[in-house]
Design a protein around this motif. Structure first.
Motif, mmCIF file in Angstrom:
data_model
loop_
_atom_site.group_PDB
_atom_site.id
_atom_site.type_symbol
_atom_site.label_atom_id
_atom_site.label_comp_id
_atom_site.label_asym_id
_atom_site.label_seq_id
_atom_site.Cartn_x
_atom_site.Cartn_y
_atom_site.Cartn_z
ATOM 1 N N MET A 1 37.101 -34.888 63.821
ATOM 2 C CA MET A 1 37.085 -35.882 64.892
ATOM 3 C C MET A 1 36.665 -35.231 66.203
ATOM 4 S SD MET A 1 40.385 -38.236 64.517
ATOM 5 C CE MET A 1 40.756 -39.096 63.036
ATOM 6 N N PRO A 2 35.928 -35.937 67.037
ATOM 7 C CA PRO A 2 35.487 -35.343 68.297
ATOM 8 C C PRO A 2 36.598 -35.191 69.330
ATOM 9 C CG PRO A 2 34.473 -37.511 67.928
ATOM 10 C CD PRO A 2 35.299 -37.206 66.752
ATOM 11 N N ALA A 3 37.721 -35.880 69.178
ATOM 12 C CA ALA A 3 38.793 -35.815 70.171
ATOM 13 C C ALA A 3 39.763 -34.667 69.907
ATOM 14 C CB ALA A 3 39.546 -37.138 70.210
ATOM 15 N N ASP A 4 39.531 -33.880 68.863
ATOM 16 C CA ASP A 4 40.464 -32.808 68.515
ATOM 17 C C ASP A 4 40.509 -31.695 69.558
ATOM 18 O OD1 ASP A 4 41.269 -34.034 66.231
ATOM 19 O OD2 ASP A 4 39.921 -32.911 64.911
ATOM 20 N N TRP A 5 39.499 -31.529 70.360
ATOM 21 C CA TRP A 5 39.467 -30.464 71.339
ATOM 22 C C TRP A 5 40.296 -30.810 72.581
ATOM 23 C CZ3 TRP A 5 37.743 -31.566 76.205
ATOM 24 C CH2 TRP A 5 37.023 -32.747 76.362
ATOM 25 N N GLN A 6 40.636 -32.087 72.772
ATOM 26 C CA GLN A 6 41.310 -32.503 74.005
ATOM 27 C C GLN A 6 42.753 -32.025 74.074
ATOM 28 O OE1 GLN A 6 40.698 -36.707 74.086
ATOM 29 N NE2 GLN A 6 38.689 -36.523 75.052
ATOM 30 N N THR A 7 43.461 -32.021 72.967
ATOM 31 C CA THR A 7 44.864 -31.599 72.994
ATOM 32 C C THR A 7 45.006 -30.122 73.369
ATOM 33 O OG1 THR A 7 45.433 -33.300 71.391
ATOM 34 C CG2 THR A 7 47.000 -31.495 71.665
ATOM 35 N N PRO A 8 44.284 -29.213 72.717
ATOM 36 C CA PRO A 8 44.399 -27.801 73.150
ATOM 37 C C PRO A 8 43.920 -27.582 74.580
ATOM 38 C CG PRO A 8 43.319 -27.940 71.009
ATOM 39 C CD PRO A 8 43.477 -29.329 71.504
ATOM 40 N N ALA A 9 42.898 -28.314 74.987
ATOM 41 C CA ALA A 9 42.407 -28.173 76.365
ATOM 42 C C ALA A 9 43.456 -28.643 77.359
ATOM 43 C CB ALA A 9 41.112 -28.949 76.543
ATOM 44 N N ALA A 10 44.155 -29.723 77.034
ATOM 45 C CA ALA A 10 45.207 -30.215 77.917
ATOM 46 C C ALA A 10 46.361 -29.213 77.995
ATOM 47 C CB ALA A 10 45.712 -31.567 77.430
ATOM 48 N N PHE A 11 46.738 -28.639 76.860
ATOM 49 C CA PHE A 11 47.797 -27.622 76.860
ATOM 50 C C PHE A 11 47.393 -26.408 77.691
ATOM 51 C CE2 PHE A 11 49.507 -29.416 72.712
ATOM 52 C CZ PHE A 11 50.626 -29.963 73.308
ATOM 53 N N LEU A 12 46.155 -25.993 77.565
ATOM 54 C CA LEU A 12 45.684 -24.854 78.356
ATOM 55 C C LEU A 12 45.681 -25.166 79.846
ATOM 56 C CD1 LEU A 12 42.764 -23.429 76.208
ATOM 57 C CD2 LEU A 12 44.904 -22.298 76.805
ATOM 58 N N ALA A 13 45.273 -26.373 80.204
ATOM 59 C CA ALA A 13 45.248 -26.749 81.615
ATOM 60 C C ALA A 13 46.658 -26.785 82.202
ATOM 61 C CB ALA A 13 44.569 -28.105 81.779
ATOM 62 N N VAL A 14 47.594 -27.340 81.448
ATOM 63 C CA VAL A 14 48.983 -27.415 81.923
ATOM 64 C C VAL A 14 49.589 -26.018 82.000
ATOM 65 C CG1 VAL A 14 51.292 -28.235 81.321
ATOM 66 C CG2 VAL A 14 49.336 -29.775 81.149
ATOM 67 N N ALA A 15 49.325 -25.180 81.013
ATOM 68 C CA ALA A 15 49.859 -23.812 81.034
ATOM 69 C C ALA A 15 49.288 -23.031 82.209
ATOM 70 C CB ALA A 15 49.540 -23.112 79.717
ATOM 71 N N PHE A 16 47.992 -23.172 82.456
ATOM 72 C CA PHE A 16 47.374 -22.478 83.582
ATOM 73 C C PHE A 16 47.987 -22.938 84.903
ATOM 74 C CE2 PHE A 16 44.113 -22.325 86.912
ATOM 75 C CZ PHE A 16 43.884 -20.971 86.944
ATOM 76 N N ALA A 17 48.173 -24.240 85.067
ATOM 77 C CA ALA A 17 48.754 -24.767 86.305
ATOM 78 C C ALA A 17 50.188 -24.273 86.484
ATOM 79 C CB ALA A 17 48.713 -26.292 86.293
ATOM 80 N N ALA A 18 50.953 -24.240 85.401
ATOM 81 C CA ALA A 18 52.342 -23.781 85.496
ATOM 82 C C ALA A 18 52.403 -22.308 85.889
ATOM 83 C CB ALA A 18 53.052 -24.014 84.166
ATOM 84 N N VAL A 19 51.577 -21.490 85.275
ATOM 85 C CA VAL A 19 51.563 -20.059 85.608
ATOM 86 C C VAL A 19 51.128 -19.866 87.054
ATOM 87 C CG1 VAL A 19 50.390 -17.874 85.116
ATOM 88 C CG2 VAL A 19 51.270 -19.275 83.246
ATOM 89 N N TRP A 20 50.122 -20.603 87.485
ATOM 90 C CA TRP A 20 49.633 -20.495 88.854
ATOM 91 C C TRP A 20 50.726 -20.854 89.856
ATOM 92 C CZ3 TRP A 20 47.917 -24.567 92.363
ATOM 93 C CH2 TRP A 20 47.252 -24.070 93.478
ATOM 94 N N LEU A 21 51.462 -21.937 89.590
ATOM 95 C CA LEU A 21 52.545 -22.328 90.493
ATOM 96 C C LEU A 21 53.674 -21.304 90.505
ATOM 97 C CD1 LEU A 21 52.736 -26.152 89.773
ATOM 98 C CD2 LEU A 21 51.989 -25.054 91.884
ATOM 99 N N LEU A 22 54.001 -20.757 89.347
ATOM 100 C CA LEU A 22 55.057 -19.743 89.285
ATOM 101 C C LEU A 22 54.662 -18.472 90.028
ATOM 102 C CD1 LEU A 22 56.263 -20.146 85.598
ATOM 103 C CD2 LEU A 22 57.552 -20.686 87.677
#
Length: 55
Positions: A1-22
């Protein structure tokens, strides 16, 4: 499915934002603890804020 890449990308974006804020919060805490700005009882910009409010 073409939407399979969105979940890992969203997790990476949230993890990056959390690390940046910390990291920013940790650096701010270390800078405040070192007394680099203001006195030990006064935070950064507190004195200048009081001066500006008195005008």
């Amino acid at each position: 499915m073409p939407a399979d890449w969105q979940t890992p990308a969203a997790f990476l974006a949230v993890a990056f934002a959390a690390v940046w804020l910390l990291v920013r919060a940790w650096r701010k805490r270390v800078r405040a603890a070192s007394g680099a700005c203001g006195s030990s009882d006064e935070g950064c910009g507190c004195g200048s804020l009081k001066k500006n409010l008195k005008r």
